[in-house]
Design a protein around this motif. Structure first.
Motif, PDB file in Angstrom:
ATOM      1  N   ARG A 125       0.846  -1.203   0.000  1.00 48.69           N
ATOM      2  CA  ARG A 125       0.000   0.000   0.000  1.00 48.69           C
ATOM      3  C   ARG A 125       0.877   1.248   0.000  1.00 48.69           C
ATOM      4  NH1 ARG A 125      -2.241  -3.714   3.468  1.00 48.69           N
ATOM      5  NH2 ARG A 125      -4.403  -4.332   3.003  1.00 48.69           N
ATOM      6  N   ASN A 126       0.578   2.154  -0.934  1.00 45.93           N
ATOM      7  CA  ASN A 126       1.258   3.447  -0.997  1.00 45.93           C
ATOM      8  C   ASN A 126       0.259   4.534  -0.607  1.00 45.93           C
ATOM      9  OD1 ASN A 126       2.820   5.683  -1.538  1.00 45.93           O
ATOM     10  ND2 ASN A 126       2.667   5.502  -3.762  1.00 45.93           N
ATOM     11  N   ILE A 131       3.598  10.986  -4.190  1.00 44.93           N
ATOM     12  CA  ILE A 131       4.824  10.197  -4.277  1.00 44.93           C
ATOM     13  C   ILE A 131       4.513   8.854  -4.928  1.00 44.93           C
ATOM     14  CG2 ILE A 131       6.680   9.085  -2.981  1.00 44.93           C
ATOM     15  CD1 ILE A 131       6.334  11.204  -0.841  1.00 44.93           C
ATOM     16  N   GLY A 132       5.279   8.508  -5.955  1.00 37.38           N
ATOM     17  CA  GLY A 132       5.182   7.202  -6.603  1.00 37.38           C
ATOM     18  C   GLY A 132       6.405   6.355  -6.280  1.00 37.38           C
ATOM     19  N   ILE A 133       6.265   5.038  -6.437  1.00 37.32           N
ATOM     20  CA  ILE A 133       7.352   4.111  -6.093  1.00 37.32           C
ATOM     21  C   ILE A 133       7.608   3.185  -7.285  1.00 37.32           C
ATOM     22  CG2 ILE A 133       8.144   2.344  -4.492  1.00 37.32           C
ATOM     23  CD1 ILE A 133       6.179   3.460  -2.436  1.00 37.32           C
ATOM     24  N   TYR A 134       8.862   3.172  -7.737  1.00 38.16           N
ATOM     25  CA  TYR A 134       9.287   2.235  -8.771  1.00 38.16           C
ATOM     26  C   TYR A 134       9.943   1.029  -8.084  1.00 38.16           C
ATOM     27  CZ  TYR A 134       8.593   5.772 -12.418  1.00 38.16           C
ATOM     28  OH  TYR A 134       8.062   6.698 -13.275  1.00 38.16           O
ATOM     29  N   GLN A 160       4.202   1.725  -8.717  1.00 37.91           N
ATOM     30  CA  GLN A 160       3.032   1.911  -7.867  1.00 37.91           C
ATOM     31  C   GLN A 160       2.746   3.405  -7.756  1.00 37.91           C
ATOM     32  OE1 GLN A 160       3.355   0.585  -3.765  1.00 37.91           O
ATOM     33  NE2 GLN A 160       1.206  -0.062  -3.783  1.00 37.91           N
ATOM     34  N   GLY A 161       1.576   3.808  -8.209  1.00 41.55           N
ATOM     35  CA  GLY A 161       1.215   5.217  -8.231  1.00 41.55           C
ATOM     36  C   GLY A 161       0.745   5.738  -6.885  1.00 41.55           C
ATOM     37  N   HIS A 162       0.209   6.972  -6.933  1.00 45.36           N
ATOM     38  CA  HIS A 162      -0.224   7.648  -5.713  1.00 45.36           C
ATOM     39  C   HIS A 162      -1.453   6.949  -5.136  1.00 45.36           C
ATOM     40  CE1 HIS A 162       1.378  11.239  -8.236  1.00 45.36           C
ATOM     41  NE2 HIS A 162       2.365  10.496  -7.790  1.00 45.36           N
ATOM     42  N   GLY A 210       6.877  13.976  -7.280  1.00 45.65           N
ATOM     43  CA  GLY A 210       6.398  14.764  -8.415  1.00 45.65           C
ATOM     44  C   GLY A 210       7.035  14.268  -9.701  1.00 45.65           C
ATOM     45  N   SER A 211       7.851  15.122 -10.345  1.00 46.20           N
ATOM     46  CA  SER A 211       8.595  14.718 -11.539  1.00 46.20           C
ATOM     47  C   SER A 211      10.051  14.386 -11.232  1.00 46.20           C
ATOM     48  CB  SER A 211       8.546  15.844 -12.584  1.00 46.20           C
ATOM     49  OG  SER A 211       9.102  17.043 -12.054  1.00 46.20           O
ATOM     50  N   LEU A 212      10.441  14.464  -9.953  1.00 45.52           N
ATOM     51  CA  LEU A 212      11.821  14.197  -9.544  1.00 45.52           C
ATOM     52  C   LEU A 212      11.964  12.747  -9.107  1.00 45.52           C
ATOM     53  CD1 LEU A 212      14.686  15.224  -8.854  1.00 45.52           C
ATOM     54  CD2 LEU A 212      13.811  15.851  -6.595  1.00 45.52           C
TER      55      LEU A 212
END
Length: 249
Positions: A125-126, A131-134, A160-162, A210-212
């Motif tokens: 679970r995110n 914040i996204g998780i690769y 895994q997205g927001h 975000g995009s970072l």
């Protein structure tokens, strides 16, 4: 003979001959110069100058001070950036759980070697809004009993997205050598229906603010499980599950 033995009289009370008088233009400063010129001839050595050593020391001190100042400045900048990111994105720790377990194989041969195959359902679970998780390749999952690794596997690579919940079915297989005492204890716990297991996971990830996209880091997950059986003939129920999360930079 009388002429050769003549005795010449000497005036004993006469003063010794004096040095010739110095010229009038010979000053005291000239005396000092002469004394300075005679000093080396009397065995004295002129003092060595230490000014170059002091210059080198001062240069080293300056370099050290600048290095320390640069390091402190970098630490302050990194802390400031981290504080800004924390305030903007409000990061929260991801949560994990082991929800289901199915035993595909658990066989013990005459040499007390266990061949195990576990099918596990793991939920990730995110809870973060921005914040996204690769999840990247190279993860390592394992199941342990009494400090012995029974089987291992890996997670697939995915993003895994927001505010996302991802359910993963993971296959873990392996072999382990059990001692007679451990095997006897396992059989007793099998009869009582309380078998403690430890699930470990080391997963390389990259977090996206975000995009970072940040550098690669490792999520470490440990889950203490208690199941009722390790037999392929029984339906496995997880009596208790408690997971802990740790971030390794």
């Amino acid at each position: 003979m009388a002429d050769q033995q003549r005795i010449h009289p000497v005036d004993v009370e006469a003063p010794p001959p004096s040095a010739p008088p110095a010229p009038r233009n010979f000053s005291r400063s000239d005396n000092r110069k002469v004394a300075d010129q005679r000093a080396p001839l009397q065995g004295t050595t002129p003092a060595a100058h230490a000014k170059p050593t002091k210059k080198k020391r001062s240069c080293c001190c300056r370099c050290l001070c600048w290095t320390i100042l640069t390091i402190i400045t970098l630490i302050i900048l990194v802390a400031a950036v981290a504080g800004i990111l924390y305030l903007i994105f409000d990061p929260k720790i991801p949560k994990y759980s082991v929800d289901r377990l199915r035993i595909s194989s658990f066989d013990v041969d005459n040499n007390m070697t266990v061949t195990a195959g576990f099918n596990m359902t793991v939920t990730a679970r995110n809870p973060n809004k921005k914040i996204g998780i690769y999840y990247e390749d190279g993860s390592y999952l394992s199941v342990w009993y009494a400090d012995t690794s029974l089987c291992n596997g890996r997670l697939p690579a995915f993003y895994q997205g927001h505010r996302n919940t991802t359910v993963l079915n993971v296959l873990l297989t392996g072999e382990a050598q059990l001692g007679s005492e451990i095997l006897t204890e396992l059989q007793q716990q099998q009869q009582t229906g309380t078998i403690p297991l430890l699930f470990k996971g080391d997963v390389p990830v990259r977090v996206k603010f975000g995009s970072l996209k940040l550098w690669k880091m490792t999520f470490r997950v440990k889950c203490n499980l208690v199941v009722n059986s390790l037999s392929t003939r029984n339906q496995i129920s997880i009596k208790s599950s408690s997971c802990k999360f740790k971030l390794k930079l």
